[in-house]
Structures are given as C-alpha cells and as structure tokens.
Write an enzyme that holds these catalytic residues in place. Sequence first.
Site, PDB file in Angstrom:
ATOM      1  N   ARG A  34       0.610  -1.078   0.348  1.00 16.74           N
ATOM      2  CA  ARG A  34       0.113   0.092  -0.031  1.00 16.74           C
ATOM      3  C   ARG A  34       0.584   0.648   0.154  1.00 16.74           C
ATOM      4  O   ARG A  34       0.334   2.641   0.232  1.00 16.74           O
ATOM      5  CB  ARG A  34      -0.399  -0.339   1.054  1.00 16.74           C
ATOM      6  CG  ARG A  34      -1.848  -0.958   0.751  1.00 16.74           C
ATOM      7  CD  ARG A  34      -3.070  -1.092   2.039  1.00 16.74           C
ATOM      8  NE  ARG A  34      -4.393  -2.320   1.737  1.00 16.74           N
ATOM      9  CZ  ARG A  34      -4.466  -2.721   2.619  1.00 16.74           C
ATOM     10  NH1 ARG A  34      -3.375  -3.144   3.753  1.00 16.74           N
ATOM     11  NH2 ARG A  34      -4.645  -3.746   2.565  1.00 16.74           N
ATOM     12  N   LYS A  87       3.030  11.155 -11.404  1.00 15.12           N
ATOM     13  CA  LYS A  87       2.068  10.319 -12.800  1.00 15.12           C
ATOM     14  C   LYS A  87       2.539   8.782 -12.947  1.00 15.12           C
ATOM     15  O   LYS A  87       4.065   8.435 -13.500  1.00 15.12           O
ATOM     16  CB  LYS A  87       1.543  10.595 -13.585  1.00 15.12           C
ATOM     17  CG  LYS A  87       0.853  11.798 -13.894  1.00 15.12           C
ATOM     18  CD  LYS A  87       1.073  12.451 -15.472  1.00 15.12           C
ATOM     19  CE  LYS A  87      -0.452  13.172 -15.140  1.00 15.12           C
ATOM     20  NZ  LYS A  87      -0.824  13.842 -17.079  1.00 15.12           N
ATOM     21  N   GLU A 108       9.142  16.904 -25.193  1.00 10.16           N
ATOM     22  CA  GLU A 108       8.220  17.901 -24.444  1.00 10.16           C
ATOM     23  C   GLU A 108       9.320  19.287 -23.959  1.00 10.16           C
ATOM     24  O   GLU A 108       8.120  19.767 -23.600  1.00 10.16           O
ATOM     25  CB  GLU A 108       8.227  16.676 -22.964  1.00 10.16           C
ATOM     26  CG  GLU A 108       7.711  15.107 -22.981  1.00 10.16           C
ATOM     27  CD  GLU A 108       6.753  14.816 -23.528  1.00 10.16           C
ATOM     28  OE1 GLU A 108       6.048  16.087 -23.848  1.00 10.16           O
ATOM     29  OE2 GLU A 108       6.047  13.956 -23.521  1.00 10.16           O
ATOM     30  N   LYS A 154       7.292  22.581 -15.603  1.00 10.68           N
ATOM     31  CA  LYS A 154       6.222  21.404 -14.640  1.00 10.68           C
ATOM     32  C   LYS A 154       5.693  21.458 -13.221  1.00 10.68           C
ATOM     33  O   LYS A 154       4.724  21.430 -12.935  1.00 10.68           O
ATOM     34  CB  LYS A 154       7.427  19.969 -14.916  1.00 10.68           C
ATOM     35  CG  LYS A 154       6.148  18.260 -14.246  1.00 10.68           C
ATOM     36  CD  LYS A 154       5.451  17.885 -15.671  1.00 10.68           C
ATOM     37  CE  LYS A 154       4.785  17.254 -14.917  1.00 10.68           C
ATOM     38  NZ  LYS A 154       5.818  15.935 -15.908  1.00 10.68           N
ATOM     39  N   GLU A 181      -4.802  16.942 -11.752  1.00 10.08           N
ATOM     40  CA  GLU A 181      -5.387  17.545 -13.397  1.00 10.08           C
ATOM     41  C   GLU A 181      -6.565  17.177 -13.289  1.00 10.08           C
ATOM     42  O   GLU A 181      -7.278  17.228 -14.393  1.00 10.08           O
ATOM     43  CB  GLU A 181      -4.939  15.710 -14.765  1.00 10.08           C
ATOM     44  CG  GLU A 181      -4.326  16.196 -15.763  1.00 10.08           C
ATOM     45  CD  GLU A 181      -4.157  15.152 -16.741  1.00 10.08           C
ATOM     46  OE1 GLU A 181      -4.650  14.614 -17.693  1.00 10.08           O
ATOM     47  OE2 GLU A 181      -2.015  15.171 -16.458  1.00 10.08           O
ATOM     48  N   ARG A 192      -3.578  21.165 -15.597  1.00 11.35           N
ATOM     49  CA  ARG A 192      -2.154  20.312 -15.643  1.00 11.35           C
ATOM     50  C   ARG A 192      -2.495  19.385 -17.315  1.00 11.35           C
ATOM     51  O   ARG A 192      -1.571  18.544 -18.009  1.00 11.35           O
ATOM     52  CB  ARG A 192      -2.210  19.023 -14.565  1.00 11.35           C
ATOM     53  CG  ARG A 192      -0.983  17.777 -14.813  1.00 11.35           C
ATOM     54  CD  ARG A 192      -0.963  17.013 -13.523  1.00 11.35           C
ATOM     55  NE  ARG A 192       0.850  16.168 -13.950  1.00 11.35           N
ATOM     56  CZ  ARG A 192       0.849  15.905 -13.057  1.00 11.35           C
ATOM     57  NH1 ARG A 192       0.626  15.072 -11.472  1.00 11.35           N
ATOM     58  NH2 ARG A 192       2.284  14.615 -13.616  1.00 11.35           N
ATOM     59  N   ASN A 248      -0.597  17.846 -21.019  1.00  9.61           N
ATOM     60  CA  ASN A 248      -0.588  16.971 -22.145  1.00  9.61           C
ATOM     61  C   ASN A 248      -0.891  17.565 -23.868  1.00  9.61           C
ATOM     62  O   ASN A 248      -1.587  16.723 -25.269  1.00  9.61           O
ATOM     63  CB  ASN A 248      -2.360  16.059 -22.153  1.00  9.61           C
ATOM     64  CG  ASN A 248      -1.834  14.864 -21.122  1.00  9.61           C
ATOM     65  OD1 ASN A 248      -0.746  14.531 -21.085  1.00  9.61           O
ATOM     66  ND2 ASN A 248      -2.032  15.619 -20.239  1.00  9.61           N
ATOM     67  N   HIS A 280      -0.988  15.289 -27.019  1.00 10.84           N
ATOM     68  CA  HIS A 280      -0.540  13.603 -26.515  1.00 10.84           C
ATOM     69  C   HIS A 280      -1.612  12.679 -26.800  1.00 10.84           C
ATOM     70  O   HIS A 280      -1.578  11.418 -27.054  1.00 10.84           O
ATOM     71  CB  HIS A 280      -0.175  13.804 -24.945  1.00 10.84           C
ATOM     72  CG  HIS A 280       0.844  13.739 -24.748  1.00 10.84           C
ATOM     73  ND1 HIS A 280       1.197  15.257 -24.852  1.00 10.84           N
ATOM     74  CD2 HIS A 280       1.923  13.090 -23.834  1.00 10.84           C
ATOM     75  CE1 HIS A 280       3.014  15.454 -24.553  1.00 10.84           C
ATOM     76  NE2 HIS A 280       2.895  13.612 -23.533  1.00 10.84           N
ATOM     77  N   HIS A 301      -1.041   9.196 -28.120  1.00 12.35           N
ATOM     78  CA  HIS A 301      -1.003   7.705 -28.282  1.00 12.35           C
ATOM     79  C   HIS A 301      -1.705   7.671 -29.210  1.00 12.35           C
ATOM     80  O   HIS A 301      -1.622   6.179 -28.457  1.00 12.35           O
ATOM     81  CB  HIS A 301      -1.907   8.500 -26.248  1.00 12.35           C
ATOM     82  CG  HIS A 301      -1.404   8.826 -25.178  1.00 12.35           C
ATOM     83  ND1 HIS A 301      -1.645   9.236 -23.937  1.00 12.35           N
ATOM     84  CD2 HIS A 301      -0.012   8.789 -25.132  1.00 12.35           C
ATOM     85  CE1 HIS A 301      -1.179   9.493 -23.271  1.00 12.35           C
ATOM     86  NE2 HIS A 301       0.561   9.718 -24.173  1.00 12.35           N
ATOM     87  N   HIS A 350       7.992   7.379 -27.520  1.00  6.48           N
ATOM     88  CA  HIS A 350       6.661   7.944 -27.138  1.00  6.48           C
ATOM     89  C   HIS A 350       6.871   9.956 -27.138  1.00  6.48           C
ATOM     90  O   HIS A 350       5.804  10.497 -27.673  1.00  6.48           O
ATOM     91  CB  HIS A 350       6.920   8.005 -25.008  1.00  6.48           C
ATOM     92  CG  HIS A 350       5.962   9.384 -24.951  1.00  6.48           C
ATOM     93  ND1 HIS A 350       4.190   9.391 -25.187  1.00  6.48           N
ATOM     94  CD2 HIS A 350       5.858  10.779 -24.153  1.00  6.48           C
ATOM     95  CE1 HIS A 350       3.733  10.592 -24.322  1.00  6.48           C
ATOM     96  NE2 HIS A 350       4.662  10.530 -23.754  1.00  6.48           N
TER      97      HIS A 350
END
Length: 374
Positions: free
Chosen positions: A126, A148, A190, A232, A242, A246, A250, A253, A257, A270
């Site tokens: 956990r 993330k 990026e 960032k 997000e 935030r 992206n 992206h 993606h 990526h």
Amino acid sequence: SEPVVVEVGLGDRGYPIYIGDKLMDEGGGGALLRKHVTGQQVLVVTNDNIDKWYLDKYVNALKEDPNLKVESFVIPDGEEHKTMEVIMSIMQKALECRLDRKATFVALGGGVVGDMVGFASAIYQRGVNFIQVPTTVMAMVDSSVGGKTGCNHPLGKNMIGAFYQPQAVLIDTATLNTLPDREYCSGLSEVIKYGLIRDADFFEWQEENMGKLMARDPASMITMIKRSCENKAEVVAQDEREGGVRATLNLGHTFGHAVETGLGYGEWLHGEAVSVGTVMAVDMSKRLGWIDDELADRATALLKRANLPVALPEGCPLTVDDFRNTMAIDKKVANGVLRLILLDGELGGCKFTGEYDRTCLDETLEAFALPNEA
C-alpha cells in the site's frame, strides 16, 4: 559543482529535483541519494540496457552507507514491456527480498522505468517511498516529475496507474552521454511543448539554442532541463491530479497516444508520437482560427530542427477511424466528450476544452491519417 535545485511545491509532500553534470562523480550525488532513502532496505530497478552503464555506480553509492541493504532488479527495456506483468515481477523481487514498508525503491532509467517503479512503489504494501533517477531527456524534463505512475493496457496507453510522488528526483546529465540520438531527440518534444503552451521566452530560447542542444552542450542541457522542470513543477503544484491546468501538459498527447497504440507500443518512441500529435494539434488550432500561420510554422520548424517527425511514417496503416476509436477512450474524455489541448492566441497560450468545431477535428484527422475503408 553544486547542483541546481528545483522544488516541487506540494506542501509536506513536496520534494527537490537536483540537476547537475557529473553529479554522481563530483557533485555529491551519492550523499544526496542516501539522504532521501528511508529505512534500511533499497531496491534499485533499472532496465537491461541501462544496467551495464550505470547500475553499479548507483548501487555502490548507496552501499557507502554500511547500514543499507541494497538489492537490484533488471527489467526489459522498451514501451512494449510497460505492462502489469513486469510490475508483478518487481513485486515478486521485493517480496523475495522481504522488503518492508520502510523500504525505498529507486527508479534508474527512462520514462518507462520511472512510471513502472513509481507505480510498484504506490501499490507495494500500500505504498513505499521511491526516488526517481532519470537517465533520458524525456524522463528528466517531464515524466520523472509530478508523480504520474503506471503502465499500459492493450487498449490504451497509461490506462492503469496512480498519482504517487517521489521523495526526490536526482538528475545527472552525464547519463545523457550514452543516450542514443533517437532517444535524445524524442525527449525534446516535451521541451518544445512547454514553450508552446506556457513559456514563450523558453520557446524563443530553444529557437536560438537548438544547435547547442543537438550538439549536447552541457550548459545548454542543464538550462533546458531546469526550465522544463520549473514549468512542470509550477503546473503540478497548481493541479496535482489533473483537474484542469495540468491537462495542458498533454499537448499533442491525445493524437500521439493514438499513434502509439495504433502502431503498437515500442514501434515509435513516445516523444516521436507526441511530436506528430503536436503538429496535429497545431494544425487543428490553425483550422479553428485560434492561431495564425506564423505560429503554426514556427512550431513545426522547431520540431523538425530537433529531428522529430512531423507526419506519420510512410505506409502507416492508421485510418481516421483508428484515431477516433483510440481517442474515444483517452483519459481526457469527460462525460463522453473528448477534450483537447489546443493552442490559442499568441505563443505560450493554450486551452483545454471540449468546445470546438468538430469539422476541424475531422479535417485534421483526414489530413494526417488514411481514409476509412469503404
């Protein structure tokens, strides 16, 4: 030389990003690494490409504290291995070594290693502490900062994961000396993103200094990483999970993606997919009339100078419907509406919105992808 330090301001969960050239050799990197270890047990996870270059150096730096029990584990390199199976293998190693809740995981590698080790840390017993030690531009300027974590699912990229912050990020730019050109350039997508969405001065600095960056000039690389991390960190401090701002990180992206998922994970890096995705987002912003041609041209020109692709590869099988289907399960879909990050107004301006003319999206998809089968 003293490292540059950028703080991520998240209250009691905030943490430092240390940036330096040869940090591990002469910048006191080993002491910094040990300072952020909790407990007596450390698991360093890297991939089967990085291990031969850097694993011993970091393990030995940790072992300078005789009270630390240091284990290491090597996972396969590549986006195609960013899976739950590999996460489970990290858990297996941790359990076999009887690591307790006070243990610290260290992610030594690029974005894939960082995301997976971070996720393993979030769910092992956990939650245990972890430290990010990024070795690629992509990880240094973006993925190692902000918590993330996760892995891919066959139906969609990064669909399994958690927000989970590290204890520290340790960036030694000397590790970039062994990074292949293609990987180096991938990370620049990026960097360019930050300039387009929020930092016009940084974009202009990149236009002036892209030659130095491509030549891997150490001082220029440190400036690039520092300014990226500052951008960032500011965004993450405002919107960790997000809910709004935030999401602007992206840019490109959602389209990107879809390219990664459609081509098969690992076919394109990526950052290469994000580069084409950025050109698509810029194209759509221009069709909407939100930005002028000059800004669109500058964005594409800078990506090209970074040796990044600005169109899909020859013979790419992706159709308009392939894009639509993958984008329909993007994480930025809310109540059935696909929200996109699009440029708006002057350089450095953007918006995250589901309110746009759908025909412009169709036109962009048709301009970049194959027509649907009749």
